[in-house]
Scaffold this motif. Structure first.
Motif, PDB file in Angstrom:
ATOM      1  N   VAL A 296       0.844  -1.205   0.000  1.00 35.11           N
ATOM      2  CA  VAL A 296       0.000   0.000   0.000  1.00 35.11           C
ATOM      3  C   VAL A 296       0.875   1.250   0.000  1.00 35.11           C
ATOM      4  CG1 VAL A 296      -1.749   1.291   1.277  1.00 35.11           C
ATOM      5  CG2 VAL A 296      -1.904  -1.195   1.133  1.00 35.11           C
ATOM      6  N   PHE A 297       1.920   1.218   0.804  1.00 33.17           N
ATOM      7  CA  PHE A 297       2.858   2.341   0.877  1.00 33.17           C
ATOM      8  C   PHE A 297       3.421   2.644  -0.520  1.00 33.17           C
ATOM      9  CE2 PHE A 297       5.667   5.189   2.947  1.00 33.17           C
ATOM     10  CZ  PHE A 297       6.898   5.073   2.331  1.00 33.17           C
ATOM     11  N   HIS A 298       3.853   1.588  -1.204  1.00 33.96           N
ATOM     12  CA  HIS A 298       4.433   1.723  -2.541  1.00 33.96           C
ATOM     13  C   HIS A 298       3.413   2.336  -3.507  1.00 33.96           C
ATOM     14  CE1 HIS A 298       6.797   0.741  -6.071  1.00 33.96           C
ATOM     15  NE2 HIS A 298       5.723   0.172  -6.609  1.00 33.96           N
TER      16      HIS A 298
ATOM     17  N   GLY B 239       2.144  12.241   0.208  1.00 33.65           N
ATOM     18  CA  GLY B 239       3.301  12.578   1.044  1.00 33.65           C
ATOM     19  C   GLY B 239       3.755  11.393   1.900  1.00 33.65           C
ATOM     20  N   LEU B 240       4.961  11.508   2.414  1.00 34.20           N
ATOM     21  CA  LEU B 240       5.576  10.401   3.159  1.00 34.20           C
ATOM     22  C   LEU B 240       4.783  10.055   4.422  1.00 34.20           C
ATOM     23  CD1 LEU B 240       8.122   8.603   2.996  1.00 34.20           C
ATOM     24  CD2 LEU B 240       9.205  10.182   4.594  1.00 34.20           C
ATOM     25  N   THR B 241       4.469  11.089   5.221  1.00 38.98           N
ATOM     26  CA  THR B 241       3.771  10.833   6.484  1.00 38.98           C
ATOM     27  C   THR B 241       2.390  10.241   6.235  1.00 38.98           C
ATOM     28  OG1 THR B 241       4.924  12.729   7.371  1.00 38.98           O
ATOM     29  CG2 THR B 241       3.085  11.893   8.655  1.00 38.98           C
ATOM     30  N   ARG B 242       1.645  10.861   5.320  1.00 41.84           N
ATOM     31  CA  ARG B 242       0.306  10.369   5.037  1.00 41.84           C
ATOM     32  C   ARG B 242       0.341   8.938   4.527  1.00 41.84           C
ATOM     33  NH1 ARG B 242      -2.940  15.415   2.360  1.00 41.84           N
ATOM     34  NH2 ARG B 242      -2.560  16.843   4.080  1.00 41.84           N
ATOM     35  N   SER B 243       1.298   8.648   3.651  1.00 40.78           N
ATOM     36  CA  SER B 243       1.406   7.291   3.110  1.00 40.78           C
ATOM     37  C   SER B 243       1.708   6.298   4.224  1.00 40.78           C
ATOM     38  CB  SER B 243       2.522   7.218   2.079  1.00 40.78           C
ATOM     39  OG  SER B 243       2.266   8.117   1.045  1.00 40.78           O
ATOM     40  N   THR B 244       2.601   6.720   5.124  1.00 37.56           N
ATOM     41  CA  THR B 244       2.970   5.828   6.223  1.00 37.56           C
ATOM     42  C   THR B 244       1.758   5.515   7.092  1.00 37.56           C
ATOM     43  OG1 THR B 244       5.146   6.820   6.241  1.00 37.56           O
ATOM     44  CG2 THR B 244       4.523   5.563   8.186  1.00 37.56           C
ATOM     45  N   ILE B 245       1.029   6.575   7.465  1.00 35.01           N
ATOM     46  CA  ILE B 245      -0.121   6.377   8.345  1.00 35.01           C
ATOM     47  C   ILE B 245      -1.195   5.553   7.660  1.00 35.01           C
ATOM     48  CG2 ILE B 245      -2.003   7.570   9.550  1.00 35.01           C
ATOM     49  CD1 ILE B 245      -0.015   9.824  10.114  1.00 35.01           C
ATOM     50  N   LEU B 246      -1.485   5.889   6.406  1.00 35.37           N
ATOM     51  CA  LEU B 246      -2.540   5.162   5.686  1.00 35.37           C
ATOM     52  C   LEU B 246      -2.199   3.697   5.499  1.00 35.37           C
ATOM     53  CD1 LEU B 246      -3.987   7.388   2.830  1.00 35.37           C
ATOM     54  CD2 LEU B 246      -5.226   6.083   4.549  1.00 35.37           C
ATOM     55  N   SER B 247      -0.954   3.432   5.104  1.00 35.81           N
ATOM     56  CA  SER B 247      -0.591   2.032   4.851  1.00 35.81           C
ATOM     57  C   SER B 247      -0.586   1.246   6.157  1.00 35.81           C
ATOM     58  CB  SER B 247       0.765   1.933   4.146  1.00 35.81           C
ATOM     59  OG  SER B 247       1.766   2.516   4.933  1.00 35.81           O
TER      60      SER B 247
END
Ligand code: GDD
Ligand code: MN
Length: 411
Positions: free
Chosen positions: A299-301, A310-318
Motif C-alpha cells: 500500500v505504501f508503494h 506525502g511520506l507521512t500520510r502514506s505511512t499512516i494510511l498504509s
C-alpha cells in the motif's frame, strides 16, 4: 436448653491458612463427590435466608445428602450469623461459622474450607450476584476431571449486568496489571477476579494460602497444584439487597497481593513450566503479522508511486490498512473459536478498536525498547529493531488474547 451439634457454631481454626488432606475414610467403597460450599458473608441479613433456601433446593435435587453449606460470617453488626444459625433446623446441611478474631473475605473462605469435610471445596457470594444455576455446571466439570472450575464473566455465556464504564475500566485495568506482574497465574483463566468457583481439595491440600483482600482465586491457582482448569460463563447480576463492601482499599490490597505472589512463587517456578502457552495460536498470530508487513509495504508503494501522496500520510494510511488486514485475519482465523459466538457487527467493531489500541501501544513499546537497546546498551540498530519487534509481537499477542478476544456482554 440443650445445644445439639447441628445448631451450634463451627469452631474457627487458628494458625496458618492451610487446607489438610481428608482423613482416610474407613468405610470406603463408593467414591462419591462430597461438596462443601462456603458462603462468606458480611452484613447480608437481607440475603442470607434467600440464598440458603435457593442453594439447598438446587443441591437437594441433584446431590441430596452429599453436600454442606458453610456460612462464614465476620461477626456482622446486623447479626447475619444469628439468622443463618436459626436456619440450621430447617436446613440440616447448613453450618455456620462466626469469626470474631479475624476479618476479610479471602481468609473467611479458607477458614470455612478448613472446617469443611468435602472433597470438593467451593465458594459463592452471599448476595445472589452469582447465579446459583451455574453451580451444577461447575460441579459437573469437576466430576469430568477438572481440578478447578471457575465461573467466568469473560467466556461464552458470561457478562456483567450494568456496570459503569468506570467499573469496567478498573476491572480491566486490574486484570492487565495482573497479566504483566503474574502472567503465569492470571493468564490461566479468563476471569481471575472471580469469587465463584470450585476446586478439588487434593489440588490445594498442604499448601499454605496467604491472601490479602478479596481475590482468593489468585492464591488457589498460584499456590495449588491445579492442572486442568474449566470455565463456565455466568452473568454477574445486580445486587438487590445490602451493599458491596468493595472500597479503594481492595485495589491496594490487590496490587499488594499480586506482588507478594510474584515474589513468593517465583517466575521460573513450577507454575510457569506448567502454563500451557497456546503455541498454535501464537504461530497463526505471527503469520498474520507477517502478512501485515507485505500489505503495509504494498500500500505504501502504491500510495507513493501512483497517487504521489506525502511520506507521512502514506505511512499512516498504509499502517492503517495493515492493521485492518491483521485484524480481519486474526478475527476470522487466529481467534475464530472465540469470535464465533460474537459475530454481530458492533461486537466485531469493538474488538477492532481494542486491537488497534493494543497495536498502538505495541508501537510505543517498540520505540521505547529500541531506544534503550540502541542508545543505552549500544546494540546494533537492526538487532535492536528485531528484539523490539519480538517483544512487541509477544505483547500484542498476549494482550489481544486476554483483552480483545474475550467475551463480555452487557446483559
Ligand atoms: N466473611 C466475610 N468477611 N465476608 C465478606 C467480607 C468480609 O470481610 N467482605 C465481603 N464479604 C462477602 C459479602 O457479604 C458477599 O457475600 C461476598 O463476600 C462478596 O462481597 P461484595 O462486597 O458483594 O463484592 P462484589 O459484589 O464487589 O464482588 C466482587 O468480589 C467477589 C468476591 O471476590 C467481584 O469481583 C465478584 O466476582 C467476586 O465474586
Ligand atoms: Mn456482591
Amino acid at each position: 436448653m440443650k445445644t445439639n451439634s447441628s445448631n451450634s457454631l463451627l469452631t474457627v481454626s487458628t494458625g496458618p491458612l492451610k487446607i489438610s488432606e481428608l482423613p482416610p475414610n474407613p468405610c470406603t467403597g463408593n467414591e462419591f463427590i462430597h461438596l462443601s460450599l462456603v458462603i462468606p458473608t458480611y452484613k447480608e441479613r437481607d440475603n442470607i435466608r434467600n440464598i440458603v433456601s435457593i442453594l439447598s433446593q438446587l443441591l437437594d435435587e441433584s446431590i441430596a445428602g452429599n453436600y454442606e453449606l458453610i456460612v462464614v460470617d465476620d461477626d456482622s453488626p446486623d447479626r447475619t450469623w444469628e439468622i443463618a444459625q436459626s436456619l440450621t433446623t430447617e436446613y440440616p446441611q447448613l453450618r455456620v461459622m462466626r469469626r470474631q478474631q479475624e476479618r476479610g473475605l479471602s481468609s473467611a473462605v479458607i477458614r470455612g474450607w478448613q472446617a469443611a469435610t468435602g472433597s470438593v471445596l467451593g465458594v459463592i457470594d452471599g448476595d445472589l450476584q452469582h447465579p446459583p444455576e451455574v453451580l451444577m455446571q461447575l460441579l459437573r466439570n469437576i466430576e469430568q476431571g477438572a481440578d478447578l472450575a471457575v465461573a467466568s464473566r469473560h467466556v461464552e455465556g458470561g457478562g456483567v449486568s450494568s456496570w459503569s464504564v468506570v467499573r469496567r475500566f478498573l476491572s480491566r485495568g486490574a486484570q492487565l496489571l495482573g497479566l504483566v506482574i503474574l502472567p503465569g497465574v492470571l493468564g490461566r483463566v479468563s476471569d481471575p477476579m472471580s469469587g465463584y468457583f470450585m476446586v478439588r481439595r487434593s489440588a490445594i491440600a498442604g499448601a499454605t494460602l496467604n491472601p490479602v483482600g478479596y481475590k482468593i482465586l489468585l492464591e488457589v491457582i498460584g499456590r495449588g497444584k491445579v492442572d486442568q482448569v474449566a470455565e463456565v460463563g455466568y452473568v454477574f447480576c445486580e445486587r438487590k439487597e445490602g451493599e458491596s463492601k468493595v472500597t479503594w482499599k481492595q485495589y491496594i490490597d490487590y496490587i499488594h497481593h499480586l506482588v507478594r505472589l510474584r515474589l513468593t512463587t517465583g517466575g521460573t517456578g513450577r507454575l510457569s513450566r506448567k502454563v500451557n502457552f497456546p503455541v498454535g495460536r501464537f504461530l497463526r498470530f505471527g503469520l498474520v503479522g507477517f502478512s501485515g508487513v507485505f500489505v503495509d509495504l504494498t500500500v505504501f508503494h502504491l500510495l507513493r508511486t501512483v497517487i504521489h501522496l506525502g511520506l507521512t500520510r502514506s505511512t499512516i494510511l498504509s499502517a492503517g490498512v495493515a492493521i485492518i488486514n491483521n485484524f480481519l485475519w486474526n478475527d476470522l482465523w487466529t481467534f475464530s473459536d472465540i469470535s464465533q459466538g460474537q459475530r454481530a457487527l458492533h461486537q466485531r467493531f469493538k474488538r477492532f478498536l481494542k486491537f488497534s489500541a493494543v497495536c498502538l501501544a505495541g508501537v510505543i513499546l517498540q520505540a521505547l525498547i529500541i531506544n534503550f537497546l540502541y542508545n543505552v546498551l549500544e546494540i546494533n540498530q537492526y538487532l535492536a529493531k528485531l528484539i523490539a519487534i519480538a517483544v512487541a509481537t509477544i505483547w500484542n499477542f498476549w494482550i489481544n488474547l486476554k483483552l480483545s478476544w474475550r467475551v463480555t456482554d452487557v446483559k
